[in-house]
Design an enzyme around this catalytic site. Structure first.
Site, PDB file in Angstrom:
ATOM      1  N   GLN B 212     120.355  50.283 -74.570  1.00 34.90           N
ATOM      2  CA  GLN B 212     119.466  50.303 -73.531  1.00 34.90           C
ATOM      3  C   GLN B 212     118.563  51.872 -73.498  1.00 34.90           C
ATOM      4  O   GLN B 212     117.521  52.193 -73.008  1.00 34.90           O
ATOM      5  CB  GLN B 212     119.898  50.067 -72.595  1.00 34.90           C
ATOM      6  CG  GLN B 212     120.767  48.850 -72.165  1.00 34.90           C
ATOM      7  CD  GLN B 212     121.164  48.560 -70.660  1.00 34.90           C
ATOM      8  OE1 GLN B 212     122.277  48.424 -71.093  1.00 34.90           O
ATOM      9  NE2 GLN B 212     120.541  49.303 -70.187  1.00 34.90           N
ATOM     10  N   PHE B 243     123.892  44.633 -69.797  1.00 39.51           N
ATOM     11  CA  PHE B 243     123.834  45.352 -68.515  1.00 39.51           C
ATOM     12  C   PHE B 243     124.801  46.862 -67.579  1.00 39.51           C
ATOM     13  O   PHE B 243     125.132  46.627 -66.635  1.00 39.51           O
ATOM     14  CB  PHE B 243     125.836  44.175 -68.313  1.00 39.51           C
ATOM     15  CG  PHE B 243     125.690  43.125 -68.966  1.00 39.51           C
ATOM     16  CD1 PHE B 243     124.405  42.053 -68.624  1.00 39.51           C
ATOM     17  CD2 PHE B 243     126.138  42.975 -69.622  1.00 39.51           C
ATOM     18  CE1 PHE B 243     124.900  40.531 -68.890  1.00 39.51           C
ATOM     19  CE2 PHE B 243     126.515  41.566 -70.919  1.00 39.51           C
ATOM     20  CZ  PHE B 243     125.406  40.551 -70.162  1.00 39.51           C
ATOM     21  N   GLU B 247     123.619  52.095 -71.326  1.00 36.23           N
ATOM     22  CA  GLU B 247     122.326  52.823 -71.547  1.00 36.23           C
ATOM     23  C   GLU B 247     122.968  54.083 -71.442  1.00 36.23           C
ATOM     24  O   GLU B 247     121.883  55.101 -72.162  1.00 36.23           O
ATOM     25  CB  GLU B 247     122.216  53.052 -69.320  1.00 36.23           C
ATOM     26  CG  GLU B 247     121.077  53.675 -68.982  1.00 36.23           C
ATOM     27  CD  GLU B 247     120.783  53.833 -67.205  1.00 36.23           C
ATOM     28  OE1 GLU B 247     120.759  52.748 -67.340  1.00 36.23           O
ATOM     29  OE2 GLU B 247     120.323  54.747 -66.850  1.00 36.23           O
ATOM     30  N   ARG B 325     122.454  55.307 -54.642  1.00 35.13           N
ATOM     31  CA  ARG B 325     122.064  54.176 -54.746  1.00 35.13           C
ATOM     32  C   ARG B 325     122.517  52.558 -53.965  1.00 35.13           C
ATOM     33  O   ARG B 325     122.303  52.153 -53.218  1.00 35.13           O
ATOM     34  CB  ARG B 325     121.476  53.315 -55.628  1.00 35.13           C
ATOM     35  CG  ARG B 325     121.314  51.547 -55.360  1.00 35.13           C
ATOM     36  CD  ARG B 325     119.971  51.615 -57.461  1.00 35.13           C
ATOM     37  NE  ARG B 325     118.749  52.041 -57.768  1.00 35.13           N
ATOM     38  CZ  ARG B 325     118.044  50.841 -57.484  1.00 35.13           C
ATOM     39  NH1 ARG B 325     117.820  49.455 -56.778  1.00 35.13           N
ATOM     40  NH2 ARG B 325     116.799  51.496 -57.954  1.00 35.13           N
ATOM     41  N   PHE B 359     123.596  48.771 -60.226  1.00 37.97           N
ATOM     42  CA  PHE B 359     123.939  51.078 -60.024  1.00 37.97           C
ATOM     43  C   PHE B 359     124.542  51.138 -58.664  1.00 37.97           C
ATOM     44  O   PHE B 359     123.721  51.679 -58.111  1.00 37.97           O
ATOM     45  CB  PHE B 359     122.809  51.055 -61.007  1.00 37.97           C
ATOM     46  CG  PHE B 359     122.027  52.331 -61.072  1.00 37.97           C
ATOM     47  CD1 PHE B 359     122.845  52.866 -62.633  1.00 37.97           C
ATOM     48  CD2 PHE B 359     122.392  54.208 -60.170  1.00 37.97           C
ATOM     49  CE1 PHE B 359     122.810  54.522 -63.403  1.00 37.97           C
ATOM     50  CE2 PHE B 359     122.044  54.581 -60.892  1.00 37.97           C
ATOM     51  CZ  PHE B 359     122.329  54.897 -62.514  1.00 37.97           C
ATOM     52  N   THR B 459     115.621  55.529 -59.054  1.00 42.52           N
ATOM     53  CA  THR B 459     115.217  56.410 -58.149  1.00 42.52           C
ATOM     54  C   THR B 459     114.757  58.116 -58.588  1.00 42.52           C
ATOM     55  O   THR B 459     113.950  59.211 -57.929  1.00 42.52           O
ATOM     56  CB  THR B 459     116.728  56.809 -56.873  1.00 42.52           C
ATOM     57  OG1 THR B 459     117.239  56.886 -57.552  1.00 42.52           O
ATOM     58  CG2 THR B 459     116.952  55.480 -56.382  1.00 42.52           C
ATOM     59  N   ALA B 528     118.192  49.545 -64.274  1.00 43.26           N
ATOM     60  CA  ALA B 528     116.925  49.895 -62.798  1.00 43.26           C
ATOM     61  C   ALA B 528     116.012  48.286 -62.409  1.00 43.26           C
ATOM     62  O   ALA B 528     114.805  48.213 -61.716  1.00 43.26           O
ATOM     63  CB  ALA B 528     116.505  50.941 -62.560  1.00 43.26           C
ATOM     64  N   GLU B 730     118.791  43.129 -61.037  1.00 40.77           N
ATOM     65  CA  GLU B 730     119.473  43.371 -60.757  1.00 40.77           C
ATOM     66  C   GLU B 730     120.196  42.355 -59.738  1.00 40.77           C
ATOM     67  O   GLU B 730     120.735  42.071 -58.806  1.00 40.77           O
ATOM     68  CB  GLU B 730     119.776  44.904 -60.338  1.00 40.77           C
ATOM     69  CG  GLU B 730     119.744  45.093 -61.757  1.00 40.77           C
ATOM     70  CD  GLU B 730     119.781  46.743 -61.300  1.00 40.77           C
ATOM     71  OE1 GLU B 730     118.296  47.565 -60.890  1.00 40.77           O
ATOM     72  OE2 GLU B 730     120.801  47.999 -61.378  1.00 40.77           O
TER      73      GLU B 730
END
Lengths: 496, 778
Positions: B212, B243, B247, B325, B359, B459, B528, B730
């Site tokens: 990702q 998913f 990442e 988060r 997340f 964030t 995100a 998400e």
């Protein structure tokens, strides 16, 4: 040109294949992907649990009741050995669309209903849906879900796939269009010609695979190779190879032996050949013992039920095999055969200890006999697992009682899987039931007796405490059900 | 000019806001969509396998790899010292994540070496032949143990604070404390991790990676090899699911493939077996939440104090932002007048946990909804009543400030919940269920309505940027690349719609090819939920640049003003003249107009000061709500999801078909997390649920039996996002908290709803039955 007895011969989509250089551990999935570059079929787990590798296998089936016919079944290519493919027709996803690229109705419906997102599981779903499309023109939601029990999708939440299945069923273009319908007769003839009448033996390096043509041939092979690994459905043995990387030498593939595929029904009971798959046994078993049919629906996924055999489920002696407990309480017996003859024993005596069965070198399980349930006997089998379908049991309880005219328990047979190192009778429970009134008080007493029958373990499927509590409650469920109360959750009224 | 065509076609196919199938749908069903393992392998490709350790925490005294190397077909064996430049792939830059364990094993299954062989099978077989001698060290597996044993952290914790939580807890009329365990989750993307590294000339390395985050793979490979980033190109056409699991977790496979490829000057592919993938890569964090809430007799919350402790595993990875988060969503949709929230990112001897859809947000929200449940059961009220009482108020109501001091300006939760409550007939069904439960001995039912409010933006402010590259060729066909990756979510389709819409051309004239670091640099992870927000806008910007040039060209050539040049249905309209788009483009080319542009976008307005816990970390919020009805079997704990109704906010949907798919799919995935998906470690720290045979994600037969999903069609993003749409990846994941709570209500019925069942997750049949037993004894 390879001789019949030294090659595995099958049809792959349109092409006839003869392989004489095959390892006993070679899988169909690797053959498709690595050797044929047919990469539509995916590997998701390599253990028969996700369905991304689903293909259809056509075979000539003769269970003794319907005569010989060509049936196509979904299977997991990841745990299907090439050695088990003789005289079959393998259909992979690449075979579905027409030459000009026009999609098959099941494919088009998946597109139209947004049934794919990441797309990796999709070819497997398409093949499972195709298997359903071929055999069921108006599938209920229950039937669709059953057909999809062996396919995992992580993206869509399944709803659009189920809708696609319903829509595809309504699309019945001319038979000429469908690649299987179109070639049924020709394929039947070709498969007949591919059948071997002699034992196939293929050596590759030190390894050896053997495909006996009949039961006598199997007995002879096992006499020569008493420690050979017998492979029927490969739903367990497949994982020895893909996960534990164990050698199978020699491997003896018995799934093509017609005599082991027979189901015979008489007044006294049902004889099921050791090579009969769950799918093939479903009709006969669920007719004779409805509770058994419901249980089979929760064993594995469709692909596993198409491959896995009841004989194998017994022969591998797993403490969590789903069919032994109900078979034990039904009073089933198992017939073993070797070159030196046959013998029969009560099934429960077959399981000696964890990983140990009463099968001598050179012997094989030939059939299972299940006596007819006497009129008035109550019988049930309940599986408890973390996930309702396609999961291995945390525990499984099988119960059978008969009552006398005073509503007292005349006979009681109770067996559990997942509670001990083998599928095992609950003799203390039985003793607590026999002679007692068939009442909640008696059940409470019998529940307490369970603690002297079993000391279950804790593992990832369940804790010991849960297994014991749920086992006690299953006994209560059996009682309540025998009095006519609804005590089980049912997703659909119609069982597929 | 060809006016008749225009009269026939006044609209294009595939603009924004239309239902359009996934751009690869046809290939998916035909089996012709290529994933990395399906690509033709370069001649001489070698295959890698990981050598996994089997201790949770130990010093490696000796690693005898002679038998591994000696297996015929093995080409080389790599260990930590073979990394050319660095053995570190820590995405947090805390240097706490080795490619291969170097002297110390920190979790059971940590790779200590890698085997490169002629075939994958040989590599896997050889990997089992190592003889490793260990000196065992004490290990910590569980969160609770880690808290007791010193509470070592992998990264800095966060505190969010507003008002005087401690004081108001003391002063509140009622007060409740409790604890909740929230389980982790395996991603179970159907396509596992894979990397194919192909060496080029000089330092060059091309890596195909199921990732990702191509830019991070590029940086990590460059770092491990010790070459500049410009030597490494990373490509990904599609993933078989991500998913969040792809990442950062693809780094080790890409790095190992590249190191081996560089060393051997041959292409090298790494595709771990599913079990290795599940053991060696991170998962969703599980949490232990301690909460303390002060409220009044009506159920209005006065103050909340909560600690969110997470099992982070042995290294930081993304645990900092994940636990942050969790705190950002520990308010769910509720106004806490006084609040103190702390995170505790704990170090454990388990695989390093990572990003997973939501997340940390889902865990934060599950904790918040438990607090609501506690209040409701304490007061003998319907949890929905408590929810409504505590929802954030309208803008300027004074009840619109979050624990991180951001004002909520786009609150639509009242309308969403109100509409759903009515359309799902919640009140009548709840009454009927309470009635049913009175007379049903074994089967019990439950129903619950829970809300979702999810903050959109990374964030980490810097990540909120994106690029796109758009070319128009002389025949009028459009080629698009952007920094986002396609993992099934339909991003390519949505961004292509943006371009089709911008140029007013049919979508089949727009082609998107593999995401590659060589075309769009310095991309953020597709994560995100930001993919279409960021990349859609970047593509829009590129189109705008080209269109500006085309308009200027047309105005000059046709001697008119720019206002009289418009793009309409496969044509350009100049004054009264209609020029077919391809003809127009050819003329522009001939006139030497630049037909290519690099677009760029950065999210406005946002800022975040982590040190003070204040800022505007989110550009906007996405909302939704779900009503779930369930039945449980109180003898075994088994259950069925009978019906689910969802109303979800995606702003003005770019593609309703794709958005519905995200909602349905997100719901079922979230439901799996909260119900049957259980990660189970034994006392040695071995993960024993490392394959689908032992780890149970939902099946078709687990999905809600009746499943009504609707988009809030009246919604429009208050902010200027692409087409006023909202992110969708998400937020729907948290809708099935309603399933958990409905299960909880069914359990509560055995004690006449007097006690909060305090159902931990995953709510497996075992947890349901044990909760039933506990309540029966109360």
């Amino acid at each position: 040109m390879a001789q019949a007895s030294d090659s595995i011969r099958f049809i792959l989509n349109d092409t006839e294949v003869a392989l004489s250089d095959v390892s006993p551990t070679a899988t169909l999935l690797d053959y498709l992907r690595l050797e044929r570059r047919l990469t539509g079929t995916k590997e998701g787990c390599a253990e028969g649990d996700c369905g991304a590798c689903t293909v259809l296998v056509g075979r000539l089936s003769n269970d003794g009741e319907n005569g010989e016919r060509l049936v196509y079944e979904s299977v997991n290519a990841c745990i299907r050995f090439v050695g088990s493919l003789n005289a079959t027709h393998i259909v992979s996803v690449e075979h579905l669309a027409a030459q000009d690229g026009t999609l098959h109705p099941v494919q088009q419906a998946m597109v139209d209903f947004h049934g794919s997102q990441c797309g990796f599981c999709t070819p497997g779903f398409v093949m499972s849906l195709y298997g359903l499309w071929l055999t069921n023109e108006n599938p209920s939601r229950a039937a669709i879900e059953k057909a999809l029990q062996g396919n995992l999708c992580r993206c869509t939440g399944y709803e659009p796939i189920v809708r696609a299945a319903e829509a595809a069923a309504r699309e019945r273009p001319s038979a000429i269009f469908d690649p299987i319908t179109r070639t049924r007769e020709a394929v039947t003839a070709r498969l007949k010609a591919l059948r071997s009448t002699e034992t196939i033996v293929i050596r590759k390096g030190e390894d050896c695979l053997i495909v006996p043509a009949d039961a006598t041939g199997l007995a002879t092979v096992l006499d020569e190779h008493p420690t050979a690994t017998i492979v029927a459905g490969a739903t367990d043995v497949g994982l020895w190879v893909t996960k534990q990387m164990r050698p199978l030498n020699p491997a003896v593939f018995i799934n093509g032996i017609a005599e082991l595929q027979r189901i015979e029904r008489t007044e006294v009971g049902l004889t099921i050949g050791a090579g009969v798959s769950y799918t093939a046994a479903f009709d006969a078993l669920s007719k004779a013992y409805p509770a058994f049919g419901q249980l089979i629906d929760r064993i594995g996924g469709e692909q596993v039920r198409n491959m896995g055999t009841i004989g194998g489920n017994i022969a591998n002696g797993s403490p969590i095999g789903d069919s032994p407990p109900p078979l034990i309480v039904l009073g089933a017996s198992v017939s073993l055969r070797s070159k030196n003859g046959a013998r029969t024993m009560p099934l429960e005596d077959f399981f000696i200890a964890y990983g140990k069965q009463d099968r001598k070198p050179g012997e094989f399980v030939e059939s299972i006999f299940v006596p007819t349930l006497p009129e008035g006997d109550h019988f049930a089998a309940y599986k408890v697992s973390k996930r309702r379908d396609e999961d291995i049991s945390a525990l499984l309880g099988a119960f059978r009682v008969s009552l006398d005219e005073d509503n007292r328990v005349r006979t009681a047979l109770v067996a559990f899987g997942g509670m001990a190192a083998t599928p095992k009778r609950a003799k203390a429970v039985e003793a607590a039931l026999i002679g007692q009134p068939w009442s909640e008080e008696t059940i409470h007493a019998a529940q307490a007796a369970l603690e002297s029958d079993y000391q279950p373990i804790t593992d990832w499927r369940a804790t010991s405490a849960y297994r014991m509590l749920a086992a006690k409650n299953l006994l209560m469920r059996f009682f309540l059900e025998s009095t006519g109360e609804t005590v089980q959750l049912q997703r659909f009224e119609d069982v597929a | 000019m060809d006016k008749s065509t225009f009269e026939e076609q006044t609209t294009i196919s595939g603009p924004m806001h239309t239902r359009l199938r996934h751009d690869s749908a046809h290939k998916h069903v035909a089996g012709t969509a290529d994933y990395i393992d399906d690509m033709p392998e370069p001649a001489g490709t070698l295959h890698g396998a990981l050598g996994l350790t089997d201790r949770a925490h130990a010093e490696i005294l000796e690693m005898d790899l002679s038998a591994v190397a000696a297996l015929p077909g093995v080409v080389c064996v790599l260990s930590a010292s073979d990394m050319p430049h660095s053995n570190d792939i820590s995405p947090s830059h805390l240097h706490d994540e080795p490619v291969l364990a170097d002297g110390r094993v920190q979790f059971h299954g940590q790779p200590a070496f890698a085997v490169i062989a002629e075939t994958r099978e040989i590599a896997r077989r050889a990997a089992r032949l190592a003889k490793i001698t260990y000196r065992d060290l004490p290990h910590l597996i569980d969160v609770a143990d880690a808290m007791v044993q010193g509470g070592e952290l992998v990264t800095q914790p966060l505190t969010l604070q507003r008002g005087d939580a401690e004081g108001e807890l003391e002063r509140a009329p009622r007060r409740l404390k409790g604890q909740m365990r929230i389980g982790g989750q395996e991603h179970f993307y159907l396509e596992g991790h894979i990397a194919l590294a192909i060496p080029g000339e000089d330092d060059e390395m091309t890596v195909w990676s199921s990732t990702q985050h191509p830019s991070e793979i590029q940086h990590m490979v460059a770092h491990v090899l010790g070459v500049p980033s410009n030597a490494v190109t990373v490509n990904v056409r599609r993933m078989g699911g991500g998913f969040g699991g792809k990442e950062t977790q693809g780094n080790q496979f890409a790095a190992l493939a590249a190191v081996a490829a560089r060393k051997l000057r041959r292409a090298v592919k790494f595709r771990p077996d599913r079990d290795d993938d599940m053991m060696a890569t991170g998962k969703r964090h599980d949490f232990l939440v301690d909460y303390d809430v002060g409220f009044d007799d009506e159920g209005r919350i006065h103050a909340v104090h909560a600690n969110y402790a997470a099992r982070c595993g042995y290294s930081s990875d993304l645990s900092g932002p994940v636990t942050d988060r969790a705190l950002f969503h520990a308010d769910s949709s509720y106004s806490y007048p006084h609040v103190k929230l702390t995170s505790q990112p704990l170090k454990t001897n388990t695989v390093s946990n990572t990003a997973y859809r939501g997340f940390g947000g889902p865990q934060g929200m599950v904790g918040a909804e438990r607090i609501i449940e506690e209040i409701a059961y304490a007061l003998g009220k319907d949890p929905l009543e408590i929810r409504k009482l505590n929802f954030y108020g309208e803008k300027g109501s004074g009840r619109d400030v979050t624990p991180y001091h951001q004002k909520i300006e786009d609150n639509i939760i009242h309308r969403i919940v109100g509409e759903l409550e009515a359309s799902a007939d919640y009140q009548a069904r709840r009454a009927a269920i309470i009635d049913f439960n009175k007379s049903s001995r074994v089967i019990r039912k439950g129903i619950a309505l829970t809300p979702v409010k999810f903050g959109i933006s990374f964030t980490m402010t810097a990540f909120n940027q994106a690029g796109a590259l758009v070319h128009i060729y002389q025949d009028g066909s459009v080629h698009l690349n952007h920094g986002g990756t396609e993992m099934g979510q339909g991003l390519y389709t949505k961004v292509a719609q943006v371009l089709a819409d911008s140029f007013q051309i049919d979508i089949d004239r727009v082609k998107i090819t593999a995401t590659t670091t060589g075309k769009v640099p310095n991309t953020s992870a597709t994560a995100a939920s930001s993919g279409s927000d960021l990349n859609g806008m970047a593509a829009f910007d590129a189109a705008r640049q080209i269109k500006d040039r085309l308009v200027a060209f047309a105005a000059e050539r046709w001697q008119t003003t720019p206002e009289h040049v418009t793009f309409v249905a496969n044509h350009v309209k100049i004054g009264e003249e209609l020029v077919p788009f391809p003809d127009f483009i050819r003329q522009a080319y001939t006139a030497r107009i630049q037909l290519s542009a690099a677009g760029f976008y950065k999210t406005p307005k946002i800022h975040w000061d982590r040190a003070t816990g204040r800022g505007t970390p989110f550009y906007y919020f996405a909302y939704g709500a779900a009503v779930s009805e369930v039945s449980i079997d109180t003898l075994t704990g088994e259950y069925l999801i009978d019906r689910v109704d969802v109303l979800h906010d995606v702003g003005r949907s770019l593609n309703p078909a794709i958005d519905l798919g995200q909602i349905e799919g997100g719901f079922v995935q979230g439901m799996g997390w909260l119900t049957t998906e259980e990660l189970w470690w034994d006392e040695k720290g071995r993960l024993r649920t490392h394959a689908p045979s032992t780890y149970k994600i939902p099946l078709a037969s687990d999905r809600p039996k009746i499943f009504n999903v609707r988009l809030a069609e009246w919604s429009e993003n208050a902010e200027k996002t692409i087409g006023r749409s909202k992110a969708v990846g998400e937020p729907p994941f948290m809708l099935p908290i309603s399933v958990l709570e409905a299960l909880s209500m069914a359990v509560a019925s055995v004690a006449d709803y007097r006690e909060c069942p305090r159902l931990d997750t995953p709510a497996t049949p075992e947890r349901i039955l044990m909760a039933v037993e506990r309540l029966r004894r109360m």
